[in-house]
Design an enzyme around this catalytic site. Sequence first.
Site, PDB file in Angstrom:
ATOM      1  CD  GLU A   1      22.201  51.661 -51.588  1.00 34.96           C
ATOM      2  OE1 GLU A   1      21.143  51.200 -51.142  1.00 34.96           O
ATOM      3  OE2 GLU A   1      23.225  50.973 -51.780  1.00 34.96           O
TER       4      GLU A   1
ATOM      5  CG  ASP B   1      25.394  48.103 -52.750  1.00 32.11           C
ATOM      6  OD1 ASP B   1      24.190  48.230 -52.478  1.00 32.11           O
ATOM      7  OD2 ASP B   1      26.216  47.515 -52.014  1.00 32.11           O
TER       8      ASP B   1
END
Length: 710
Positions: A389, A353
């Site tokens: 990401e 993330d």
Amino acid sequence: MARVSTGPQPPDALPGRPRPLGATPGPDGTSFAVWAPGAEAVDLCLFDDRGREERVRLAERTHGVHHGLVPGVGHGRRYGFRAHGRWDPWHGERRNPRKLLLDPYARAVDGRFVLDDAVFGHVRASGDDTLRDERDSAPFVPRSVVVDDPYDWGDDRPPAVPWEETVVYEAHVRGFTMLHPGVPQGLRGSYAGLAHPAAVQHLVDLGVTTVELLPVHEHVSEEHLLAGGRVNYWGYNSVGFFAPHSGYSASGTRGQQVREFRDMVRALHAAGLEVVLDVVYNHTAEASETGPTLLFRGLENAGYYRLRDGRHYTDLTGCGNTVDTTSPAALALVMDSLRYWVEEMHVDGFRFDLVSAIARGPQAFSRASAFLTAVGQDPVLSRAKLVAEPWDLGEGGYQVGAFPPPWAEWNDKYRGTVRDLWRGRSDGVREVAYRLTGSSDVFGGPDDRRPYASVNFVTAHDGFTLRDLVSYDRKHNLANGEDDRDGTDDNRSWNCGVEGPTDDPEVLALRARQSRNLLATLLLSAGTPMITAGDEMGRTQGGNNNAYCQDNEVSWLDWDLDAEQRSLLGFTRLLLRLRREHVVLRQPRFFAGAPLEDGGRKDLAWFRRDGREMDHAAWFDPGLRTLGMLLGGDAMPLRDARGERIVDDSFLLLLNAGAEPVEFTLPGAPWALSGYDVVLDTAAPDVALAYPAGATVPMAGRSLVLLRAS
């Protein structure tokens, strides 16, 4: 040594060892070690089954690590730390022995995080001073747990699915099984529920290869959610980088969650499915300087977080703080955690993330950052699946295409382009062609990256579901309690004429076709496709595009399917079977656009609707909405392990993203010698037809057709 006790006294701590960090059980007891170089002293706090606390001073200190071995302490014992030392928040020092701290290296966590001023009111201003809060947080925070539970992995082996064969299925441990009728009630929402044969069978029948789980690290909910009676359902609020989230355990939280998680991994591996974890190392649940003191902040604030002006947290994540991987201790924590999940928990990889936040140097993103360098040289992690990401919220944080091999990356350019195409907002088809073929404009640079570096997705947990993408023009997030301010407004969605639920048969038919268009585009594109759990069954969130706090039927998968949903599920299975059976639909290398031999088919060719190859004017026509892509299965420059050339069928993919029907002329020789068989048509999914070369194929408005050339 200092103690606070109303029960039996533990023995004094023996010296123990400074490594490994955390709680390490052994035949003589458990050794505890915690890095807190600025602390004057650290107390180990042991809790019995009645919750009574015993404190043992960790008197030994080696290179900033406070450590000691306590006899008689073993598996299942709950504990925490209290750090003594300087309290000066204006200069980043936040030690407060009234705050019970989790062990950053805890293998399990037990107990709930409760909203209370003793947790959130730890910084109180009085004039120009900041006073240390003297209220004890222990009754309101969870405890770390000693884990000593040897596990027999038997013949468990990683499936080791090649990247070019990978299909990712993004799922939530709890939401996937909460309503599953085949999973026993007591197992729903748990690791054991996901491991149940009924749950596993759906994944196998669907044809995905890799289950990507939303965060399973121990996490807690934010203050505003708890105050509003909600929770952080997604789990992007970590407090335990080594601990499986206790809320997903059906067997217990005194270490049983570790065994249950391993059982789940072993069951998925036995079915040939990889397990990838969505991990959040970029920030923690301690939030900004007004957030709770739970672990890092109370041990060594400046050693774990990026600080500016000595006090304020650098927030590159939108969550109040950023973990500082330029700090050796913070970097070691992240690396130790990653290796633990691979070596001890047998997971196959990670989706990171907002990874740009931890892939920075002192300021900017850098391919030579400490984090990327450490991962790249690590003999364990460099062989795991690594997905970025590739952005954060700071300046220069958007880095799609910038990560080094062997990283793959979420490609939001794919998401935006495909959504725009099918809602009728694309600027011609030039960028569409790049996305269909693996985004060579993004990933085809000098690093010799491959199409599978592009993780293609149309939807993800964050945003509309597939069904909502074709049913809503705007978000409907009032249930989140933020007056519809949360969630993106850049949905690039189209409701097909009516906002939300409708009984209009024409609108429903168009939405069903648009869903098939989006799924077919995704699964017939080069690259690594990612499906969001439930999209294959037409799951809706009622227009909520930020359901992070909805631990209810809004987010849970509904397994009670109507005829249209069953049809979509069958269509998705067909697409995945085609992809699995035909290497030409999952190219491991970028296309050359040239034939292998004179007069033969190219490995890739593009066509206008009149059957002629695309020319310069067509590529730069902003109003063009139709495109043909021919994949030459007999022209691929691929060889198998024995050195023999790989030959596959050839396919012609036709897209008509315009609202009006068109006729598409099928190219003749050398593209097809005899004709074409229709493999699928999103406007008529149950109709099988054949056409001779040179014939015209009628295409409905907003439809996709795949034909096999012969």
